[in-house]
Design a protein around this motif. Structure first.
Motif, PDB file in Angstrom:
ATOM      1  N   ASP A 107       0.819  -1.217   0.000  1.00 39.35           N
ATOM      2  CA  ASP A 107       0.000   0.000   0.000  1.00 39.35           C
ATOM      3  C   ASP A 107       0.858   1.274   0.000  1.00 39.35           C
ATOM      4  N   ALA A 108       2.106   1.140  -0.443  1.00 42.79           N
ATOM      5  CA  ALA A 108       3.017   2.284  -0.436  1.00 42.79           C
ATOM      6  C   ALA A 108       2.612   3.315  -1.482  1.00 42.79           C
ATOM      7  N   GLU A 109       3.024   4.565  -1.247  1.00 39.18           N
ATOM      8  CA  GLU A 109       2.893   5.611  -2.247  1.00 39.18           C
ATOM      9  C   GLU A 109       4.284   5.962  -2.757  1.00 39.18           C
ATOM     10  N   GLY A 130       0.037  -2.765 -10.760  1.00 38.81           N
ATOM     11  CA  GLY A 130      -1.221  -2.390 -10.122  1.00 38.81           C
ATOM     12  C   GLY A 130      -1.290  -0.969  -9.628  1.00 38.81           C
ATOM     13  N   TYR A 131      -0.325  -0.134  -9.999  1.00 35.52           N
ATOM     14  CA  TYR A 131      -0.332   1.263  -9.566  1.00 35.52           C
ATOM     15  C   TYR A 131      -1.140   2.128 -10.535  1.00 35.52           C
ATOM     16  N   SER A 132      -1.838   3.108  -9.982  1.00 31.45           N
ATOM     17  CA  SER A 132      -2.418   4.184 -10.777  1.00 31.45           C
ATOM     18  C   SER A 132      -1.660   5.467 -10.450  1.00 31.45           C
ATOM     19  N   VAL A 133      -1.758   6.452 -11.334  1.00 27.37           N
ATOM     20  CA  VAL A 133      -0.977   7.664 -11.179  1.00 27.37           C
ATOM     21  C   VAL A 133      -1.877   8.885 -11.164  1.00 27.37           C
ATOM     22  N   THR A 134      -1.515   9.852 -10.341  1.00 27.08           N
ATOM     23  CA  THR A 134      -2.110  11.185 -10.368  1.00 27.08           C
ATOM     24  C   THR A 134      -0.992  12.178 -10.680  1.00 27.08           C
ATOM     25  N   GLU A 135      -1.231  13.064 -11.636  1.00 28.62           N
ATOM     26  CA  GLU A 135      -0.235  14.054 -12.027  1.00 28.62           C
ATOM     27  C   GLU A 135      -0.694  15.440 -11.616  1.00 28.62           C
ATOM     28  N   ARG A 160      -0.083   5.065  -6.584  1.00 26.62           N
ATOM     29  CA  ARG A 160      -0.667   4.274  -5.506  1.00 26.62           C
ATOM     30  C   ARG A 160      -1.364   3.054  -6.087  1.00 26.62           C
ATOM     31  N   ARG A 161      -1.489   2.015  -5.291  1.00 25.06           N
ATOM     32  CA  ARG A 161      -2.312   0.862  -5.637  1.00 25.06           C
ATOM     33  C   ARG A 161      -3.654   0.981  -4.930  1.00 25.06           C
ATOM     34  N   GLY A 162      -4.722   0.866  -5.660  1.00 27.83           N
ATOM     35  CA  GLY A 162      -6.043   0.745  -5.044  1.00 27.83           C
ATOM     36  C   GLY A 162      -6.678   2.025  -4.579  1.00 27.83           C
ATOM     37  N   ALA A 163      -5.948   2.899  -3.866  1.00 27.92           N
ATOM     38  CA  ALA A 163      -6.510   4.126  -3.310  1.00 27.92           C
ATOM     39  C   ALA A 163      -6.144   5.307  -4.202  1.00 27.92           C
TER      40      ALA A 163
END
Length: 226
Positions: free
Chosen positions: A165-167, A189-194, A215-218
């Protein structure tokens, strides 16, 4: 004599002044014992660790308000250690890493300049696994994607050192390699916010620099204050 020249800077971060010893310019080079050569650091790249770069300022400013309580934090390619200094001042659990032979003594000197306790430091060549380093809740870095193969090396490192659950928070000045990292981490499984960011007072909209949060999931960037 060390064979290179330095200068002292005052950098304002998170409402506090940080005193920093940096190399005087990009022309500095000294490797009398061949340590940099053995580490694979050429004379043209030798001085890069010792500068205050805009991406380092952006990351350090983000760390001045990021939620860090209870998190074990790893800084990659710390250089002069701006972000690690900010985190140490806040009492965070921070481990700084780099592979330049002078990163550790410069980090120790800068911590002492600011009246801070010594910051834990580890030499960390990305291609060499170091399982003793353990896993982290937050992994940060500034302008660490300046070669195309850095994305795959970083992705492999995160498999070894990131909790599930690391960022992962990276500042990128727009070199064009961040998409390679985003694709590699999507497979994990990571998604990204820019967040587009002004890295220099001369920057004009739309900004090329960005703060990348994986992050993964959140939802990413949960720890950032608006």
């Amino acid at each position: 004599m060390p064979g290179y020249k330095t200068r002292n800077l005052c950098v304002r971060l998170g409402g506090h002044d940080f005193h920093i010893r940096a190399l005087s310019d990009l022309q500095q080079f000294a490797d009398p014992d061949g340590l940099a050569e053995r580490a694979g650091i050429s004379s043209s790249l030798w001085s890069l660790f010792g500068q205050v770069w805009p991406s380092g300022r952006v990351l350090a400013e983000a760390m001045s308000s990021f939620e860090v309580a209870g998190k074990r934090i790893l800084e990659l390619g710390c250089g002069l250690g701006l972000a690690s200094l900010v985190l140490q001042r806040r009492g965070a659990d921070i481990v700084a890493t780099d592979h330049h032979p002078l990163a550790e003594p410069f980090l120790a000197h800068n911590a002492a300049l600011n009246g801070l306790a010594a910051i834990a430091y580890r030499d960390l060549p990305w291609a060499v696994p170091n399982l003793a380093l353990g896993r982290f809740d937050l992994i940060i870095g500034s302008d660490i994607l300046y070669e195309r193969d850095h994305a795959s090396q970083l992705a492999a490192m995160l498999l070894r050192h990131a909790h599930v659950d690391a960022e992962v928070l990276i500042t990128d000045p727009g070199r064009g390699n961040s998409s390679l990292l985003t694709r590699a981490l999507a497979a994990q499984g990571y998604s990204v916010t820019e967040l587009r960011s002004r890295f220099d007072e001369r920057d004009q909209l739309p900004f090329r620099g960005r703060l990348l949060s994986y992050r993964r999931g959140a939802s990413a960037t949960d720890g950032l204050c608006a």
